[in-house]
Motif scaffolding. Sequence first.
Motif, PDB file in Angstrom:
ATOM      1  N   ARG A 134      -9.382   2.075  -3.701  1.00 26.72           N
ATOM      2  CA  ARG A 134     -10.793   2.076  -4.142  1.00 26.72           C
ATOM      3  C   ARG A 134     -11.690   2.594  -3.024  1.00 26.72           C
ATOM      4  O   ARG A 134     -12.585   3.418  -3.257  1.00 26.72           O
ATOM      5  N   GLN A 135     -11.448   2.130  -1.811  1.00 23.80           N
ATOM      6  CA  GLN A 135     -12.329   2.527  -0.708  1.00 23.80           C
ATOM      7  C   GLN A 135     -12.110   4.012  -0.353  1.00 23.80           C
ATOM      8  O   GLN A 135     -13.070   4.744  -0.110  1.00 23.80           O
ATOM      9  N   ILE A 136     -10.849   4.456  -0.330  1.00 26.14           N
ATOM     10  CA  ILE A 136     -10.572   5.872   0.000  1.00 26.14           C
ATOM     11  C   ILE A 136     -11.264   6.792  -1.013  1.00 26.14           C
ATOM     12  O   ILE A 136     -11.940   7.761  -0.642  1.00 26.14           O
ATOM     13  N   THR A 137     -11.105   6.472  -2.301  1.00 24.59           N
ATOM     14  CA  THR A 137     -11.650   7.376  -3.328  1.00 24.59           C
ATOM     15  C   THR A 137     -13.171   7.277  -3.402  1.00 24.59           C
ATOM     16  O   THR A 137     -13.840   8.261  -3.713  1.00 24.59           O
ATOM     17  N   ASN A 138     -13.734   6.091  -3.089  1.00 26.42           N
ATOM     18  CA  ASN A 138     -15.203   6.001  -2.992  1.00 26.42           C
ATOM     19  C   ASN A 138     -15.709   6.931  -1.891  1.00 26.42           C
ATOM     20  O   ASN A 138     -16.681   7.666  -2.086  1.00 26.42           O
ATOM     21  N   ILE A 139     -15.057   6.911  -0.735  1.00 21.90           N
ATOM     22  CA  ILE A 139     -15.514   7.751   0.385  1.00 21.90           C
ATOM     23  C   ILE A 139     -15.397   9.228   0.010  1.00 21.90           C
ATOM     24  O   ILE A 139     -16.312  10.022   0.271  1.00 21.90           O
ATOM     25  N   ILE A 140     -14.293   9.590  -0.647  1.00 16.27           N
ATOM     26  CA  ILE A 140     -14.153  10.988  -1.092  1.00 16.27           C
ATOM     27  C   ILE A 140     -15.324  11.362  -2.013  1.00 16.27           C
ATOM     28  O   ILE A 140     -15.849  12.472  -1.955  1.00 16.27           O
ATOM     29  N   LYS A 178      -1.354   8.479   6.081  1.00 20.32           N
ATOM     30  CA  LYS A 178      -0.586   9.221   5.058  1.00 20.32           C
ATOM     31  C   LYS A 178      -1.081   8.873   3.655  1.00 20.32           C
ATOM     32  O   LYS A 178      -1.096   9.723   2.756  1.00 20.32           O
ATOM     33  N   THR A 179      -1.479   7.627   3.465  1.00 18.31           N
ATOM     34  CA  THR A 179      -1.989   7.205   2.155  1.00 18.31           C
ATOM     35  C   THR A 179      -3.316   7.908   1.864  1.00 18.31           C
ATOM     36  O   THR A 179      -3.541   8.394   0.745  1.00 18.31           O
ATOM     37  N   ILE A 180      -4.195   7.985   2.867  1.00 19.07           N
ATOM     38  CA  ILE A 180      -5.470   8.710   2.700  1.00 19.07           C
ATOM     39  C   ILE A 180      -5.185  10.168   2.322  1.00 19.07           C
ATOM     40  O   ILE A 180      -5.770  10.725   1.393  1.00 19.07           O
ATOM     41  N   GLU A 181      -4.231  10.757   3.034  1.00 20.43           N
ATOM     42  CA  GLU A 181      -3.834  12.140   2.778  1.00 20.43           C
ATOM     43  C   GLU A 181      -3.351  12.291   1.329  1.00 20.43           C
ATOM     44  O   GLU A 181      -3.672  13.261   0.640  1.00 20.43           O
ATOM     45  N   TRP A 182      -2.575  11.316   0.866  1.00 24.22           N
ATOM     46  CA  TRP A 182      -2.035  11.382  -0.497  1.00 24.22           C
ATOM     47  C   TRP A 182      -3.174  11.384  -1.520  1.00 24.22           C
ATOM     48  O   TRP A 182      -3.172  12.179  -2.467  1.00 24.22           O
ATOM     49  N   TYR A 183      -4.172  10.522  -1.321  1.00 20.97           N
ATOM     50  CA  TYR A 183      -5.289  10.479  -2.281  1.00 20.97           C
ATOM     51  C   TYR A 183      -6.152  11.748  -2.189  1.00 20.97           C
ATOM     52  O   TYR A 183      -6.662  12.220  -3.200  1.00 20.97           O
ATOM     53  N   ARG A 184      -6.263  12.314  -0.978  1.00 19.30           N
ATOM     54  CA  ARG A 184      -6.988  13.594  -0.851  1.00 19.30           C
ATOM     55  C   ARG A 184      -6.252  14.698  -1.618  1.00 19.30           C
ATOM     56  O   ARG A 184      -6.864  15.540  -2.253  1.00 19.30           O
ATOM     57  N   ASN A 185      -4.913  14.690  -1.528  1.00 16.18           N
ATOM     58  CA  ASN A 185      -4.114  15.773  -2.132  1.00 16.18           C
ATOM     59  C   ASN A 185      -3.831  15.569  -3.613  1.00 16.18           C
ATOM     60  O   ASN A 185      -3.259  16.452  -4.254  1.00 16.18           O
ATOM     61  N   ARG A 229     -20.507   4.452  -0.950  1.00 17.64           N
ATOM     62  CA  ARG A 229     -20.199   3.493   0.117  1.00 17.64           C
ATOM     63  C   ARG A 229     -19.155   2.490  -0.352  1.00 17.64           C
ATOM     64  O   ARG A 229     -19.274   1.926  -1.451  1.00 17.64           O
ATOM     65  N   PRO A 230     -18.117   2.240   0.449  1.00 20.70           N
ATOM     66  CA  PRO A 230     -17.107   1.235   0.104  1.00 20.70           C
ATOM     67  C   PRO A 230     -17.722  -0.154  -0.083  1.00 20.70           C
ATOM     68  O   PRO A 230     -18.805  -0.422   0.438  1.00 20.70           O
ATOM     69  N   LYS A 231     -16.998  -1.004  -0.804  1.00 24.94           N
ATOM     70  CA  LYS A 231     -17.519  -2.340  -1.144  1.00 24.94           C
ATOM     71  C   LYS A 231     -16.610  -3.412  -0.551  1.00 24.94           C
ATOM     72  O   LYS A 231     -15.405  -3.459  -0.834  1.00 24.94           O
ATOM     73  N   LEU A 232     -17.214  -4.315   0.232  1.00 23.17           N
ATOM     74  CA  LEU A 232     -16.445  -5.387   0.863  1.00 23.17           C
ATOM     75  C   LEU A 232     -16.865  -6.735   0.274  1.00 23.17           C
ATOM     76  O   LEU A 232     -18.057  -7.054   0.237  1.00 23.17           O
ATOM     77  N   TYR A 233     -15.860  -7.520  -0.181  1.00 28.00           N
ATOM     78  CA  TYR A 233     -16.167  -8.819  -0.802  1.00 28.00           C
ATOM     79  C   TYR A 233     -16.454  -9.872   0.271  1.00 28.00           C
ATOM     80  O   TYR A 233     -15.722  -9.964   1.280  1.00 28.00           O
ATOM     81  N   TYR A 290       0.865  -1.182   0.000  1.00 25.29           N
ATOM     82  CA  TYR A 290       0.000   0.000   0.000  1.00 25.29           C
ATOM     83  C   TYR A 290       0.899   1.228   0.000  1.00 25.29           C
ATOM     84  O   TYR A 290       2.099   1.144   0.312  1.00 25.29           O
ATOM     85  N   GLY A 291       0.289   2.375  -0.362  1.00 23.28           N
ATOM     86  CA  GLY A 291       1.067   3.611  -0.422  1.00 23.28           C
ATOM     87  C   GLY A 291       0.628   4.449  -1.605  1.00 23.28           C
ATOM     88  O   GLY A 291      -0.409   4.174  -2.222  1.00 23.28           O
ATOM     89  N   PRO A 292       1.410   5.509  -1.950  1.00 22.01           N
ATOM     90  CA  PRO A 292       1.015   6.409  -3.033  1.00 22.01           C
ATOM     91  C   PRO A 292       1.118   5.750  -4.411  1.00 22.01           C
ATOM     92  O   PRO A 292       1.870   4.806  -4.592  1.00 22.01           O
ATOM     93  N   TYR A 293       0.372   6.296  -5.371  1.00 19.85           N
ATOM     94  CA  TYR A 293       0.392   5.878  -6.779  1.00 19.85           C
ATOM     95  C   TYR A 293      -0.242   4.511  -7.029  1.00 19.85           C
ATOM     96  O   TYR A 293      -0.020   3.918  -8.077  1.00 19.85           O
ATOM     97  N   GLN A 294      -1.021   3.974  -6.074  1.00 22.80           N
ATOM     98  CA  GLN A 294      -1.663   2.680  -6.347  1.00 22.80           C
ATOM     99  C   GLN A 294      -2.973   2.909  -7.094  1.00 22.80           C
ATOM    100  O   GLN A 294      -3.775   3.781  -6.730  1.00 22.80           O
ATOM    101  N   HIS A 295      -3.202   2.124  -8.131  1.00 24.59           N
ATOM    102  CA  HIS A 295      -4.389   2.296  -8.983  1.00 24.59           C
ATOM    103  C   HIS A 295      -5.669   2.135  -8.151  1.00 24.59           C
ATOM    104  O   HIS A 295      -5.729   1.285  -7.264  1.00 24.59           O
ATOM    105  N   VAL A 296      -6.692   2.914  -8.515  1.00 25.38           N
ATOM    106  CA  VAL A 296      -7.937   2.917  -7.729  1.00 25.38           C
ATOM    107  C   VAL A 296      -8.767   1.646  -7.908  1.00 25.38           C
ATOM    108  O   VAL A 296      -9.822   1.503  -7.295  1.00 25.38           O
ATOM    109  N   GLU A 297      -8.281   0.696  -8.709  1.00 27.01           N
ATOM    110  CA  GLU A 297      -8.970  -0.604  -8.767  1.00 27.01           C
ATOM    111  C   GLU A 297      -8.648  -1.445  -7.529  1.00 27.01           C
ATOM    112  O   GLU A 297      -9.399  -2.353  -7.185  1.00 27.01           O
ATOM    113  N   LYS A 298      -7.524  -1.155  -6.845  1.00 30.52           N
ATOM    114  CA  LYS A 298      -7.082  -1.982  -5.721  1.00 30.52           C
ATOM    115  C   LYS A 298      -7.828  -1.604  -4.441  1.00 30.52           C
ATOM    116  O   LYS A 298      -8.351  -0.496  -4.316  1.00 30.52           O
TER     117      LYS A 298
END
Length: 339
Positions: A198-204, A311-318, A208-212, A186-194
Amino acid sequence: MSEIYEPHNIIVTGGCGFIGSNFVHYVVNNHPGVHVTVLDKLTYAGNPDNIAGLPSDRVELVVGDICDTDLLNKLVPGHDAIIHYAAESHNDNSIADPRPFLKTNVEGTFCLLEAVRKYGIRYHHVSTDEVYGDLALDDPAKFTESTPYKPSSPYSSTKAASDMLVRAWTRTYGLRTTISNCSNNYGPYQHVEKFIPRQITNIIDGVRPKLYGTGENVRDWIHTEDHSSAVWTILTRGHIGETYLIGADGEKNNITVLRMILEMMGQSPDDFDWVRDRPGHDRRYAIDSTKLQTQLGWRPTHTNFAEGLEKTIEWYRNNESWWRPVKVATEARYKAQGQ
Ligand code: NAD
Ligand code: DAU
């Protein structure tokens, strides 16, 4: 401790993807004498912005396919090593359409090995813990370098096949190779399919996030910068022909990770949807990295998962402009799959 190998001019395949680009940043920041040639096809998962801004005298991008032998014959001479990250990397995509996984992950690795054989350079093969299949949720065992291969998905079976090619080419042709099998990054630059992005950007987006399935599946999370330092350690200190497992004791089940994200983003911990499970969904991955730690002296530094996740959430927000262009198409693919 083995002798230290010092590369100066390396090729990083897949250097515009998530983990490959983080490795390029790591090399530029930590190893000033090294020049990096990124070879990347720029598939849906590759983004040149991931390495934009790095000094042009240190990093060169060559857009091309690892299956293109003519290109490899032009590119490889003059380089000391290939660090091979390029792959089709997403399990759900491999279930929907396995063909590109066979092409890039198996044939692509074959093409690189043939180039390595022809030009006699070093090769490090980046692989996954998924080649070992899965562990039961209540099994105290972890994967080690001697765990038998038992991949479950089209993706992991092609990664397993590529590992086998590396081992066979090493034994038969005497190639100078190493292999690493790492757990979930996990960390910055990970595609939003992962899962995590996916969950961070859905919440933004107010979705609602999706759990398998039941959400009990366990993944062994490692910060991608720790993966990079481990690969560098193996490349420069590892024994030729050896495999090293990379992990940082980060086991957590999916529902725990999802609830951490929800709480960190100010949502109720139950504010998510249960969706259709992934066919053949691996239950648990867990890495025993004793060999890498005791033989090569590697240690992870990002061992506080909550801090890394914040920090990862922060990265996707920024960095909304980075992920926004691919979000709609990604979610449309999931919707068509009932996920
Ligand atoms: P990713 O999907 O984010 O990036 C893959 C990159 O490879 C992209 O830039 C893409 O354009 C490039 N690529 C794909 N096909 C290519 C081809 N034919 N020729 C040249 N370039 C091509 O993947 P990732 O998550 O960064 O994974 C990188 C590597 O690490 C893979 O080999 C994967 O199996 C391995 N790995 C990933 C994880 C993880 O948690 N994501 C864990 C362990 C190992
Ligand atoms: O273990 C290493 C592997 O980790 C790498 O080899 C792969 O390239 C990488 O994609 C990753 O594979 P996973 O399948 O474990 O990662 P993914 O992010 O797809 O899913 C993580 C977990 O979350 C998995 O149990 C499925 C679940 N999941 C995923 C998504 C996208 C959900 O519950 N909901 C989701 O929306």
